[in-house]
Design an enzyme around this catalytic site. Sequence first.
Site, PDB file in Angstrom:
ATOM      1  CE  LYS A  31      -2.702  -2.854  -0.115  1.00 48.95           C
ATOM      2  NZ  LYS A  31      -3.676  -2.770  -1.182  1.00 48.95           N
TER       3      LYS A  31
ATOM      4  CB  SER B  91      -0.916   0.033   1.234  1.00 47.74           C
ATOM      5  OG  SER B  91      -1.663   1.238   1.252  1.00 47.74           O
TER       6      SER B  91
ATOM      7  CD  GLU C 235      -7.210   3.082   0.212  1.00 52.39           C
ATOM      8  OE1 GLU C 235      -7.545   3.244  -0.984  1.00 52.39           O
ATOM      9  OE2 GLU C 235      -6.191   2.440   0.550  1.00 52.39           O
TER      10      GLU C 235
ATOM     11  CG  HIS D 195      -4.524  -0.893   4.141  1.00 50.56           C
ATOM     12  ND1 HIS D 195      -4.782  -0.509   2.834  1.00 50.56           N
ATOM     13  CD2 HIS D 195      -3.726   0.066   4.659  1.00 50.56           C
ATOM     14  CE1 HIS D 195      -4.171   0.639   2.593  1.00 50.56           C
ATOM     15  NE2 HIS D 195      -3.527   1.001   3.677  1.00 50.56           N
ATOM     16  CG  ASN D 196      -6.917  -1.976  -0.142  1.00 53.07           C
ATOM     17  OD1 ASN D 196      -5.888  -1.707   0.486  1.00 53.07           O
ATOM     18  ND2 ASN D 196      -6.909  -2.184  -1.443  1.00 53.07           N
TER      19      ASN D 196
END
Length: 483
Positions: A184, A129, A191, A187-188
């Site tokens: 991940k 990222s 986001e 995380h996205n």
Amino acid sequence: MGNADIGLIGLAVMGENLVLNMESKGFSVAVYNRTASRTDRFTRGRGAGKKITGCYSPEELAAALRRPRKVMIMVKAGEAVDETIERLLAVFEKGDVIIDGGNSNYQDTIRRAAYVESRGLFYIGAGVSGGEEGALTGPSIMPGGSPAAWAVVQPVLQAIAAKADGGAPCCDWVGENGAGHFVKMVHNGIEYGDMQLICETYDLMQNALGLSCEEMGDVFDAWNRGSLNSYLIEITRDILRYKDGDGRPLAEKILDTAGQKGTGKWTGIAALEFGVPLTLIGEAVFGRCLSAAKNERVRASRIFSGPRPAPPEDRGAFINDLEKALYAAKVVSYAQGYLLMREAAREYKWNLNYGGIALMWRGGCIIRSVFLGKIKEAFDKQPDLENLLLDPFFTGVIEDAQASWRRVAAVAVRNGIPVPALGSALAYFDGYRRERLPANLLQAQRDYFGAHTYERLDRPRGEFFHTNWTGHGGSTSASTYTV
């Protein structure tokens, strides 16, 4: 046998920048792209005069690498990854390492890790990222897969990763098989939530307060110097201040339809599968879906009217309320994301280091912020923390923000301004803090029409009962099912 330290396949923007990052840290890199002209353009352009070797076949790439070979794949998620793995398996040998640095679905990574390991090689799914700039100057990297491969790739990955306060690399081992890509993915999803929350506060400032882009840029600038300091707040300030050629704010000229690449959707699907109330991120994904229905919204706007504008009387006080509401909702978003990681870790037997994950996100990545330091502190103090909301620091944040949060929600409703993320975060908090919810009635309804049974407050947990509510049913009950 060649002397290149690492190989990289896929010379799009992220791939090129990662290669330049690796080379700048002292590593020699062999590169391959299925389209030979792209390899030529890179090695003769941005990569000219550097320790970068262009290769024009998987065989040539394998020959250019010192053993154990390690290569990072930066190609489009899906079939292209599987095809690339097959090409590498044909030319690599036992003990070599394949690293998928794209946005692959974690379930694909679980499958691929098992397959590659069955062939005697090692596999790593590494979430990366930071976008174009992060890839070049230092991204956040979340590797997971074959544990034996970590020692082989650690020197490279930690060298090219962003560094948090004190110089700690924003890269550490996450766990086996699909753990890295799962983290991940979360995380996205976070986001998505952060971006939606920021957009809702922008909408409220613009349409409830009537602020100009310049004025809103000043607000975000002030917020970026406080507890909301983060990359996304910083770039929002810059975007709102950016002028088009005619001197007008460019943001106002951009079509209001948002795109997505699927990781937010995957996060929502995973939450449903694990039974985790990931409400804020779900609303962020649906917000993008609603934005995409532009033509339909235009037609609806000509049919329906909203409430008469009722702007807050004290502009400064409302901006302060917005800051607190945004922070509180952000806490909820991360709390939900961490709950999802905990459930996945339980299911797949991953030993996730939750404080370490916060550290990996502390620099380089899109959601980097000072806020993440507080999350690391929370899990350092209590590694088995059930919910981030129960950490004393975050409990204090929520308690301090409650009144502001509710005032913001009320202003949004009075003015007909949609705040699905801010609102769902508040609803989750109100549900979480309640000792008793109306699910007792829901269970009665399920038992009434489907004999799905219920538990009683006056009996031990685990005992299930069925009532013949109408007198026409029987005593036979259905099996129970709990997510």
